[in-house]
Write an enzyme that holds these catalytic residues in place. Sequence first.
Site, mmCIF file in Angstrom:
data_model
loop_
_atom_site.group_PDB
_atom_site.id
_atom_site.type_symbol
_atom_site.label_atom_id
_atom_site.label_comp_id
_atom_site.label_asym_id
_atom_site.label_seq_id
_atom_site.Cartn_x
_atom_site.Cartn_y
_atom_site.Cartn_z
ATOM 1 N N ASP A 167 -5.577 -6.621 5.868
ATOM 2 C CA ASP A 167 -6.612 -5.723 5.432
ATOM 3 C C ASP A 167 -7.577 -6.975 5.023
ATOM 4 O O ASP A 167 -8.832 -6.938 5.384
ATOM 5 C CB ASP A 167 -6.080 -5.023 4.213
ATOM 6 C CG ASP A 167 -7.286 -4.177 3.844
ATOM 7 O OD1 ASP A 167 -8.270 -3.996 4.491
ATOM 8 O OD2 ASP A 167 -7.225 -3.420 2.790
ATOM 9 N N LYS B 182 3.261 -15.252 2.543
ATOM 10 C CA LYS B 182 3.189 -16.210 1.337
ATOM 11 C C LYS B 182 4.522 -16.333 0.930
ATOM 12 O O LYS B 182 5.044 -16.094 -0.267
ATOM 13 C CB LYS B 182 2.489 -15.387 0.115
ATOM 14 C CG LYS B 182 1.794 -16.094 -0.864
ATOM 15 C CD LYS B 182 1.012 -17.060 -1.079
ATOM 16 C CE LYS B 182 0.855 -17.942 -2.194
ATOM 17 N NZ LYS B 182 0.195 -18.845 -2.259
ATOM 18 N N TYR C 282 0.761 -1.129 0.003
ATOM 19 C CA TYR C 282 -0.075 -0.005 0.012
ATOM 20 C C TYR C 282 0.994 1.187 0.157
ATOM 21 O O TYR C 282 0.348 2.298 -0.184
ATOM 22 C CB TYR C 282 -0.997 0.120 1.161
ATOM 23 C CG TYR C 282 -2.180 -0.875 1.062
ATOM 24 C CD1 TYR C 282 -2.223 -1.945 -0.088
ATOM 25 C CD2 TYR C 282 -2.923 -1.168 2.306
ATOM 26 C CE1 TYR C 282 -3.005 -2.853 -0.040
ATOM 27 C CE2 TYR C 282 -3.909 -1.999 2.116
ATOM 28 C CZ TYR C 282 -3.940 -3.068 1.098
ATOM 29 O OH TYR C 282 -4.914 -4.051 1.156
ATOM 30 N N ASP D 286 -11.157 -8.632 7.676
ATOM 31 C CA ASP D 286 -12.405 -8.385 7.054
ATOM 32 C C ASP D 286 -13.161 -9.576 6.958
ATOM 33 O O ASP D 286 -14.337 -9.792 7.434
ATOM 34 C CB ASP D 286 -12.513 -7.732 5.836
ATOM 35 C CG ASP D 286 -12.620 -6.061 5.601
ATOM 36 O OD1 ASP D 286 -12.349 -5.768 6.739
ATOM 37 O OD2 ASP D 286 -12.937 -5.615 4.857
ATOM 38 N N ASP E 251 -3.264 -18.232 1.970
ATOM 39 C CA ASP E 251 -4.442 -18.837 1.284
ATOM 40 C C ASP E 251 -4.905 -20.078 2.253
ATOM 41 O O ASP E 251 -6.225 -20.012 2.396
ATOM 42 C CB ASP E 251 -4.103 -19.538 -0.069
ATOM 43 C CG ASP E 251 -2.543 -20.119 -0.084
ATOM 44 O OD1 ASP E 251 -1.930 -19.772 0.787
ATOM 45 O OD2 ASP E 251 -2.210 -20.437 -1.282
#
Length: 355
Positions: free
Chosen positions: A247, A191, A142, A251, A223
Amino acid sequence: MSYNIALVKGDGIGPEIVDSAVEVLCEIGKKYNREFSFTPYAAGGNAIDKYGIPLPKETVDGCKASDSVLLGAVGGPKWDTLSGDKRPEKALLGLRSELGLFTNLRPAKIFSSLKDACTLRPDIIEKGFDLVIVRELTGGIYFGERGRRTGKYGEEAFDTEAYSKFEIERIARVAFETAQKRRKKLTSIDKANVLETSRLWRETVHEIAKEYPDVEVSDMLVDNAAMQLVRDPSQFDVVVTSNMFGDILSDEASQITGSIGMLASASLGSTKCGLYEPIHGSAPDIAGKNIANPIATILSASMMLRYSLDLQEEADTIDKAVEKTLNDGLRTADIAKGKEYLSTDEITKEIIKRL
Ligand code: NAD
């Protein structure tokens, strides 16, 4: 003792829910003889309307000078067509960066009286869950280099992910310390089978782990983590991960609790001044109707008392009053499941009655 709190009410339902949290704080102040003073500042869409920019300098300076910041939410359809730096969300990224807030703590737990609002199968919910996601907030993709260019297939866009060892070390320490105060179990999510930043992340988390031998640490690929969160969320205590993975996973974690109107968050840095806000957005579809659920913001205020102002007993009192209100069957529209519900003002008064 008096505390100076900056209020960034924001847009949409922001002002309604922040006002509810302020009412609760004032009542707590009376009960425990604490003095809270509140100074409002503009940010987001309302700041664009007033000053032409989402984050005026006055807001940054005021927040920096405060003991802590309580924020509602920013954004809405009115400002959706603005580009890049003019967007309301820039205010959030800017404030986090100006205040040096590199950690986002997001608790996600199932309230026993709201089990029926949870979207998971009853046998999974029965085990309960209570986890905290520690998300790195000021690094990663980001904030990396980005742009447009001409590539092999013509126009292309790119975003880059970069993490320094220093950034990983400091977020890892926050995560280990959070785990020490809880069930002493940390899952680091990355990852590492694909990304170089994740390989440095993993190596560094294990180096820091040596400083916290009482915490059990394990790694999980993002994942798999996305899958495990809906398969068996009870396996998690504290989760630490990068900005983008955090992020997305936070959620997901909020969704399985039943309502995003219930979940608080804290953004912390190296000073005591933190930024506390509900995890949901400005909900423009219900703004101004006095039906928003203020609980996420009230619990954010409680986190502020706990993490920034060191008022543990006061924070416990708020958390218990919220739990009691729910246990007594009182609901806002989002969690009422079509049954009778209270307005924002009414549920706030019920919570205050139970403090
Ligand atoms: P949202 O979280 O605002 O709303 C999603 C849904 O949840 C809506 O149906 C809404 O009515 C409901 N909802 C959210 N909070 C609620 C509450 N407290 N009580 C009852 N219902 C609630 O997400 P969105 O619709 O994707 O975004 C709306 C705006 O908010 C956009 O402009 C977005 O950019 C912005 N946003 C801001 C933040 C922030 O300020 N931190 C975070 C996310 C989205």
